[in-house]
Design a protein around this motif. Structure first.
Motif, short mmCIF file in Angstrom:
data_model
loop_
_atom_site.label_atom_id
_atom_site.label_comp_id
_atom_site.label_asym_id
_atom_site.label_seq_id
_atom_site.Cartn_x
_atom_site.Cartn_y
_atom_site.Cartn_z
N GLU A 86 2.66 -2.35 -2.01
CA GLU A 86 3.72 -1.77 -1.18
C GLU A 86 3.73 -2.39 0.22
OE1 GLU A 86 4.48 2.37 1.28
OE2 GLU A 86 3.26 2.45 -0.55
N VAL A 87 2.56 -2.44 0.86
CA VAL A 87 2.49 -2.90 2.26
C VAL A 87 2.76 -4.40 2.37
CG1 VAL A 87 1.00 -3.15 4.27
CG2 VAL A 87 0.94 -1.04 2.93
N TYR A 88 2.00 -5.21 1.62
CA TYR A 88 2.22 -6.66 1.69
C TYR A 88 3.64 -7.00 1.27
CZ TYR A 88 -2.95 -6.55 1.30
OH TYR A 88 -4.29 -6.28 1.45
N GLY A 89 4.14 -6.28 0.25
CA GLY A 89 5.46 -6.58 -0.28
C GLY A 89 6.57 -6.39 0.73
N GLN A 90 6.45 -5.38 1.59
CA GLN A 90 7.51 -5.14 2.56
C GLN A 90 7.59 -6.28 3.58
OE1 GLN A 90 6.85 -1.43 4.58
NE2 GLN A 90 5.06 -2.13 5.70
N LEU A 134 -7.10 -9.22 -4.67
CA LEU A 134 -6.56 -10.41 -5.31
C LEU A 134 -5.55 -10.04 -6.40
CD1 LEU A 134 -9.62 -12.82 -5.64
CD2 LEU A 134 -7.93 -12.66 -3.81
N SER A 135 -5.83 -8.97 -7.13
CA SER A 135 -4.91 -8.51 -8.17
C SER A 135 -3.56 -8.11 -7.57
CB SER A 135 -5.51 -7.33 -8.94
OG SER A 135 -6.74 -7.70 -9.56
N ALA A 136 -3.60 -7.39 -6.45
CA ALA A 136 -2.37 -6.99 -5.77
C ALA A 136 -1.57 -8.21 -5.32
CB ALA A 136 -2.69 -6.10 -4.58
N LEU A 137 -2.27 -9.21 -4.81
CA LEU A 137 -1.60 -10.43 -4.34
C LEU A 137 -0.97 -11.19 -5.50
CD1 LEU A 137 -4.21 -11.57 -1.66
CD2 LEU A 137 -1.94 -10.61 -1.25
N LEU A 138 -1.65 -11.22 -6.64
CA LEU A 138 -1.09 -11.89 -7.80
C LEU A 138 0.15 -11.16 -8.34
CD1 LEU A 138 -4.33 -12.99 -9.70
CD2 LEU A 138 -2.69 -14.45 -8.49
N VAL A 139 0.12 -9.85 -8.28
CA VAL A 139 1.30 -9.07 -8.68
C VAL A 139 2.49 -9.45 -7.80
CG1 VAL A 139 2.31 -6.75 -8.71
CG2 VAL A 139 0.01 -7.11 -9.63
N LEU A 140 2.27 -9.54 -6.50
CA LEU A 140 3.35 -9.88 -5.57
C LEU A 140 3.82 -11.32 -5.76
CD1 LEU A 140 1.91 -8.08 -2.44
CD2 LEU A 140 4.10 -7.57 -3.53
N ASN A 141 2.89 -12.20 -6.13
CA ASN A 141 3.25 -13.60 -6.34
C ASN A 141 4.27 -13.77 -7.46
OD1 ASN A 141 2.75 -16.51 -5.86
ND2 ASN A 141 1.93 -16.45 -7.93
N GLU A 142 4.33 -12.81 -8.37
CA GLU A 142 5.31 -12.87 -9.45
C GLU A 142 6.74 -12.68 -8.93
OE1 GLU A 142 4.54 -13.20 -13.25
OE2 GLU A 142 3.32 -14.34 -11.85
N SER A 143 6.86 -12.02 -7.77
CA SER A 143 8.19 -11.72 -7.22
C SER A 143 8.54 -12.53 -5.99
CB SER A 143 8.29 -10.22 -6.88
OG SER A 143 8.04 -9.42 -8.01
N LEU A 190 3.60 -15.40 13.49
CA LEU A 190 3.15 -14.15 14.12
C LEU A 190 1.86 -13.66 13.49
CD1 LEU A 190 6.52 -12.18 14.38
CD2 LEU A 190 5.42 -13.57 16.14
N ASN A 191 1.00 -13.06 14.32
CA ASN A 191 -0.16 -12.31 13.83
C ASN A 191 0.27 -10.86 13.60
OD1 ASN A 191 -1.68 -14.63 14.34
ND2 ASN A 191 -2.28 -13.93 16.37
N VAL A 192 -0.09 -10.32 12.45
CA VAL A 192 0.39 -8.98 12.07
C VAL A 192 -0.74 -8.20 11.41
CG1 VAL A 192 2.03 -7.69 10.62
CG2 VAL A 192 2.76 -9.81 11.74
N SER A 193 -0.72 -6.89 11.56
CA SER A 193 -1.61 -5.99 10.82
C SER A 193 -0.92 -4.65 10.70
CB SER A 193 -2.97 -5.83 11.52
OG SER A 193 -2.80 -5.19 12.77
N GLY A 194 -1.46 -3.77 9.86
CA GLY A 194 -0.89 -2.44 9.73
C GLY A 194 0.28 -2.40 8.76
N GLU A 195 1.07 -1.33 8.86
CA GLU A 195 2.15 -1.08 7.91
C GLU A 195 3.55 -1.12 8.52
OE1 GLU A 195 1.53 2.27 5.28
OE2 GLU A 195 -0.59 2.36 5.84
N THR A 196 3.63 -1.09 9.84
CA THR A 196 4.94 -1.01 10.50
C THR A 196 5.66 -2.35 10.43
OG1 THR A 196 4.04 0.62 12.05
CG2 THR A 196 6.13 -0.42 12.64
N LEU A 197 6.89 -2.33 9.96
CA LEU A 197 7.69 -3.55 9.88
C LEU A 197 7.97 -4.12 11.26
CD1 LEU A 197 10.24 -2.64 7.06
CD2 LEU A 197 8.44 -4.37 6.97
N ILE A 198 8.23 -5.41 11.31
CA ILE A 198 8.43 -6.12 12.57
C ILE A 198 9.87 -5.99 13.05
CG2 ILE A 198 8.17 -8.36 13.72
CD1 ILE A 198 5.57 -7.09 12.62
#
Length: 500
Positions: free
Chosen positions: A285-289, A337-346, A243-251
């Motif tokens: 927060e957004v990418y993580g959800q 990139l820093s935010a993405l690396l933080v998420l990569n830990e989880s 899927l192509n996605v943008s924004g904050e609303t969950l799918i």
């Protein structure tokens, strides 16, 4: 009545027209109140731009937009229209600002022509600010009726929009792309007499538009919705549909289950929701959800992709490409990139995609920066997979530069523009367009298979039935598509298997 369907789907709601708002009759009951409303709103928008300006000292675009707001001739024209034509402030402004756009449209200088986007963006910003009272009175689902679908409309009215009617538009416009990603049907219609008290039913799957439908027709719509949900459950494997996605609303969970993950998250639209770069915490927060919602399915986050009609307010003219990451907006890119690396830990389902690459140096520059940040912050997990989007002529001509990429995504919208001068407003025969694009896509796909690199087709071409059928015949396996096309894509894949 219906000229074309730009985003399939079904919607029902009350007509809502921005140009002639359903709660205003465009007649200012008190000219002085309307003039004061315009001046106060203009000042508030100017202050908002000033706050953005402090984020980056050399800011040509914000200065240009502020100069328009300070233009006394513009203010006088708006006041005159309010007094003599009895227009509401928002309509008087919209009429006056069109003069700027018309003037710039006649200029031959390409740089000045780019200013059209800046003026149009300012116009929508101020218009929507003037329209806030109307927005606050929306209490039920709406069918948005507009001349052109700007992304800002979706950011402002998204919670209420169940469908959109436009008088002109293209499936490649960013407004339509955003609507597709939000599973909102969009139709191009001829001039239709629609008033504020009408309810509209639209069915993009069957090109149907009904004004003031009966109870029986609405019940039929509800049944068709249930039937359509069953279509989502049909299998499409071994092909892959992302899927192509943008924004904050969950799918919608049904689409999460029916798809294979997120093939393209357009991160730049987080900027446009607030006209400011999101913080590291906000991005986590957004990418993580989405990473959590789709786990363990892959989620591909594309790093910021600005340019064309996606120009940030607080950046100068953009060249598009990796060089801008290190020149024009290095700090926001490092934070991303820093935010993405933080998420990569989880989350081990995260993948990072670099857009507008031209050669090996682009991929190496980004991976090198990731490695430095990874070491700086002492992260323990290995770097997430880093892939590239093939969408420039340079990348297409030098595919061998990307044998070290973890994956390839084919950005068909920009690739078509780069190779064949197909821009977002081009009108072309469907079959001709499909043949041109599929030939180039097949070449990239064959390269990827030879080097055992996962490859996904993104962009408008992936959601065109004729083109998808052609690509399936070429044994192309993976596609990233908008939600409204998921059911149809599954059906096309099923029919393709039947023919085989």
């Amino acid at each position: 009545m219906i000229r074309s369907v730009l985003s399939a789907g079904i919607g029902y709601g009350k007509a809502f027209t921005i140009e002639k708002s359903v709660t205003d009759n465009n007649k200012a009951s008190d000219a002085l109140i309307e003039i004061q409303h315009f001046i106060e709103t203009k000042r508030a928008v100017y202050d908002t731009l000033e706050r953005l300006k402090t984020q980056q000292s050399s800011d040509e675009i914000i200065g240009f937009q502020q100069a328009i707001l300070l233009d006394q001739l513009l203010e006088n024209e708006v006041k005159q229209k309010i007094r003599t034509k009895h227009l509401a402030a928002k309509e008087a402004f919209k009429s006056a600002i069109q003069n700027y756009i018309d003037t710039l449209s006649q200029v031959e200088d390409p740089y000045l022509k780019e200013r059209i986007h800046d003026v149009a963006d300012l116009s929508e910003r101020l218009y929507l600010a003037l329209d806030q009272k109307v927005k606050q009175r929306i209490l039920e689902p709406i069918i948005l009726v507009v001349e052109v679908l700007y992304p800002s409309y979706l950011f402002e009215y998204e919670p209420y929009i169940h469908g959109i009617l436009v008088k002109e538009g293209s499936g490649l416009s960013h407004g339509v792309i955003l609507a597709k990603e939000r599973n909102i049907p969009v139709m191009v219609v001829n001039d239709v007499a629609i008033d504020a008290n009408q309810y509209i039913f639209m069915d993009g799957y069957h090109s149907k538009l009904i004004l003031n439908p009966s109870k029986k027709e609405v019940e039929g719509w509800l049944k068709s919705q249930a039937d359509a949900n069953n279509d989502l459950k049909q299998t499409h494997h071994p092909k892959r549909l992302y899927l192509n996605v943008s924004g904050e609303t969950l799918i919608d969970p049904r689409y999460v289950e029916a798809s294979d993950g997120i093939g393209l998250y357009r991160s730049e639209f987080l900027y446009f929701q607030k006209n400011a770069f999101p913080s590291v915490d906000k991005q986590v927060e957004v990418y993580g959800q989405f990473l959590k919602q789709f786990y363990p399915k892959p989620v591909i986050i594309r790093t910021y992709d600005f340019g064309d009609d996606k120009n940030p307010l607080n950046l100068g003219p953009l060249q598009r490409g990796v060089s801008d990451y290190f020149i024009t907006y290095e700090k926001p890119f490092v934070e991303q990139l820093s935010a993405l690396l933080v998420l990569n830990e989880s989350y081990d389902n995260l993948k990072i995609m670099i857009p507008m690459v031209k050669g090996k140096a682009d991929l190496l520059a980004v991976t090198s920066l990731l490695e430095k940040l990874h070491h700086k912050f002492g992260f323990s997990r290995p770097l997430p997979p880093v892939g590239v989007m093939i969408e420039t002529e340079e990348a297409f001509m030098h595919l061998s530069d990307f044998t070290q990429a973890a994956f390839l995504s084919i950005g068909s919208n920009d690739l078509g523009k780069s190779l064949f001068q197909i821009d977002r407003s081009s009108v072309m025969d469907e079959l001709t367009y499909a043949k041109m694009m599929v030939k180039a896509i097949e070449e990239i796909d064959q390269f990827a298979k030879h080097h055992q690199i996962p490859c996904t087709v993104c962009g408008d071409i992936a959601s065109r039935p004729v083109a998808l059928a052609m690509m399936l015949e070429k044994n192309i396996h993976a596609y990233s598509i908008p939600m409204p096309f998921l059911k149809e894509a599954k059906q096309i894949i099923k029919q393709s298997k039947t023919r085989i």
